[in-house]
Design an enzyme around this catalytic site. Structure first.
Site, mmCIF file in Angstrom:
data_model
loop_
_atom_site.group_PDB
_atom_site.id
_atom_site.type_symbol
_atom_site.label_atom_id
_atom_site.label_comp_id
_atom_site.label_asym_id
_atom_site.label_seq_id
_atom_site.Cartn_x
_atom_site.Cartn_y
_atom_site.Cartn_z
ATOM 1 N N ASP A 239 -9.649 -3.211 -6.083
ATOM 2 C CA ASP A 239 -8.834 -2.234 -5.364
ATOM 3 C C ASP A 239 -8.707 -0.994 -6.245
ATOM 4 O O ASP A 239 -8.391 -1.115 -7.431
ATOM 5 C CB ASP A 239 -7.448 -2.854 -5.109
ATOM 6 C CG ASP A 239 -6.487 -1.905 -4.398
ATOM 7 O OD1 ASP A 239 -6.914 -0.797 -4.008
ATOM 8 O OD2 ASP A 239 -5.314 -2.285 -4.240
ATOM 9 N N HIS B 29 -7.871 -4.639 -1.412
ATOM 10 C CA HIS B 29 -6.800 -3.898 -0.753
ATOM 11 C C HIS B 29 -6.703 -4.238 0.738
ATOM 12 O O HIS B 29 -7.718 -4.389 1.410
ATOM 13 C CB HIS B 29 -7.068 -2.396 -0.912
ATOM 14 C CG HIS B 29 -5.868 -1.556 -0.634
ATOM 15 N ND1 HIS B 29 -4.919 -1.293 -1.589
ATOM 16 C CD2 HIS B 29 -5.439 -0.936 0.500
ATOM 17 C CE1 HIS B 29 -3.958 -0.531 -1.067
ATOM 18 N NE2 HIS B 29 -4.255 -0.302 0.197
ATOM 19 N N SER C 136 0.836 -1.200 0.000
ATOM 20 C CA SER C 136 0.000 0.000 0.000
ATOM 21 C C SER C 136 0.878 1.260 0.000
ATOM 22 O O SER C 136 1.759 1.367 -0.854
ATOM 23 C CB SER C 136 -0.952 -0.067 1.203
ATOM 24 O OG SER C 136 -1.936 0.905 1.103
#
Ligand SMILES: *[C@@H]1O[C@H](CO)[C@@H](O)[C@H](O)[C@H]1NC(C)=O
Ligand SMILES: *[C@@H]1O[C@H](CO)[C@@H](O)[C@H](O)[C@H]1NC(C)=O
Ligand SMILES: *[C@@H]1O[C@H](CO)[C@@H](O)[C@H](O)[C@H]1NC(C)=O
Length: 401
Positions: free
Chosen positions: A341, A371, A189
């Protein structure tokens, strides 16, 4: 008592209303995912509520919840774990106890959390890094960085860079018994964003760049200039991470100005002088056909946001905006993206650009992924998807590092 009961009832009602939100059919462990998603969304809603009535900031509430999950550095039978600092940046070191004749591989890990949240202390990261050290018999360095909104870009980047540069010095690698030719830098991320940015930056350090053999990016965000990519529009209300929340956090990374998230939401946040950057996010050439569906790429409206923010055009915040001459020099790259995502297309476009320039790229897109799944690997919140991502990542490291 009355108030507590009221809050509890409110929580249950919110939770239940989110719980019945349908999720895509190919997602496994349906009920567990729905329950975790409902918990995440309820927390976000409570956080927004508390912020709106002025009790505490949104990110402070989420941060308090995440901190309940922090671990101490605890050694075990196989790994010595210590918390220390590299160039004043907090790091957690995982050193395998097993003696070996030859120097070991090493992994530098940068945690996610939208630049505003989290630490290597979170149980899931501690678990992942310990697992990496164990499975690969590798030295693992997990690093923290100062968080937004107290600190804005480029502090997060600079902290990460400082720790990486400290570790890559010959005497330090020697001290920890690390093979200078077998080092990977990884992150998920926002940690993936920082990983990609730091790997690019390291190309300016001739004596150090060759030491980064590879980079691994797990569902990274790689650009902010276009908030109307197909993955943004399809995953507006996706599991765990919605588009609104992502925009909120990424704005906090750059500025306190509350106008920015509204401008990003409309995709009108970029200044007129940024036009030349849009070739790097022109997804009509950079995405595979199956992701475009029937959408047509249209140029973003420029100049709808008045303040000029350097971060909006800076490759250290948006590695996808780096030019070809820089990208061409990058080491072997592993990218994991998830179908559900908003950051999916960032990863796809980076993979396309790197491949076109002759960089060695392995890219896996999880058709049933979403995600943040890597953060769900410890009791009681574990998901098979988290373990699957972990295993793909570890196998790739094991075979390539
Ligand atoms: C995007 O790329 C396509 C294909 O190269 C090109 O025809 C189009 O003009 C580009 N769009 C913009 C807005 O630059
Ligand atoms: C930007 O500034 C100009 C002049 O100060 C003003 O007229 C305009 O409304 C502003 N635009 C936005 C989106 O705030
Ligand atoms: C590419 O980007 C790098 C880093 O931003 C810069 O130093 C270099 O001059 C650029 N090269 C070209 C050909 O634009």
């Amino acid at each position: 008592m009355g108030f507590k009961a009221f809050c509890f009832a409110l929580f249950c009602i919110l939770y239940a209303s989110y719980l019945y939100k349908p999720i895509p059919g190919n997602i496994k462990e349906t009920w567990k995912v729905m329950a975790l998603d409902a918990s995440a969304k309820t927390c976000m809603l409570v956080a927004s509520f508390l912020e709106n009535i002025g009790i505490m900031r949104f990110e402070d509430f989420i941060s308090k919840i995440i901190m309940m999950d922090y671990t101490q550095s605890t050694s075990d039978e196989y790994i010595t774990v210590t918390d220390t600092t590299f160039n004043d940046v907090p790091v957690r070191l995982y050193l395998p106890k097993k003696k070996s004749e030859t120097p070991k591989r090493a992994v530098i890990y940068i945690h996610g959390g939208a630049f505003c949240l989290g630490s290597f202390k979170q149980a899931s990261y501690d678990f992942l890094n310990r697992w990496t050290a164990n499975r690969l018999d590798a030295v693992v360095v997990a690093l923290d960085y100062r968080l937004a909104p107290q600190y804005h870009f480029p502090v997060q980047f600079e902290d990460g860079l400082a720790a990486v540069k400290h570790f890559l010095q010959d005497n330090i690698l020697k001290k920890y018994g690390v093979d200078p030719n077998r080092i990977c830098i990884s992150g998920d991320s926002s940690g993936g964003t920082l990983t990609a940015a730091i790997t690019q930056e390291m190309q300016n350090y001739p004596e150090m760049k060759s030491k980064i053999k590879m980079q691994a990016l797990v569902y990274p965000g790689l650009q902010i200039i276009d908030s109307h990519l197909p993955s943004h529009l399809e995953n507006k209300h996706s599991i765990i991470l919605t588009r609104d929340i992502a925009i909120k956090f990424v704005s906090l990374y750059l500025t306190k100005d509350e106008e920015l998230p509204r401008a990003i939401e409309r995709n009108q946040h970029m200044p007129l002088e940024s036009r030349h950057l849009f070739k790097f996010t022109n997804w009509s050439t950079l995405l595979p056909e199956k992701l475009k569906k029937n959408r047509i790429y249209t140029a973003s409206v420029l100049g709808g946001y008045n303040s000029s923010l350097p971060g909006l055009m800076d490759i250290r915040a948006q590695p996808l905006l780096a030019n070809d001459s820089l990208l061409r020099t990058l080491p072997s790259t592993y990218i994991i993206t998830c179908q559900y995502d908003i950051f999916r297309d960032d990863g796809f476009m980076y993979a396309t650009r790197l491949r076109n320039l002759g960089v060695q790229v392995t890219h896996h897109n999880l058709e049933d992924g979403f995600h943040g799944a890597l953060s769900y690997m410890t009791f009681p919140f574990y998901l098979q998807l988290g373990f699957r991502i972990r295993d793909m990542y570890i196998n790739w490291l094991d075979q390539n590092l």
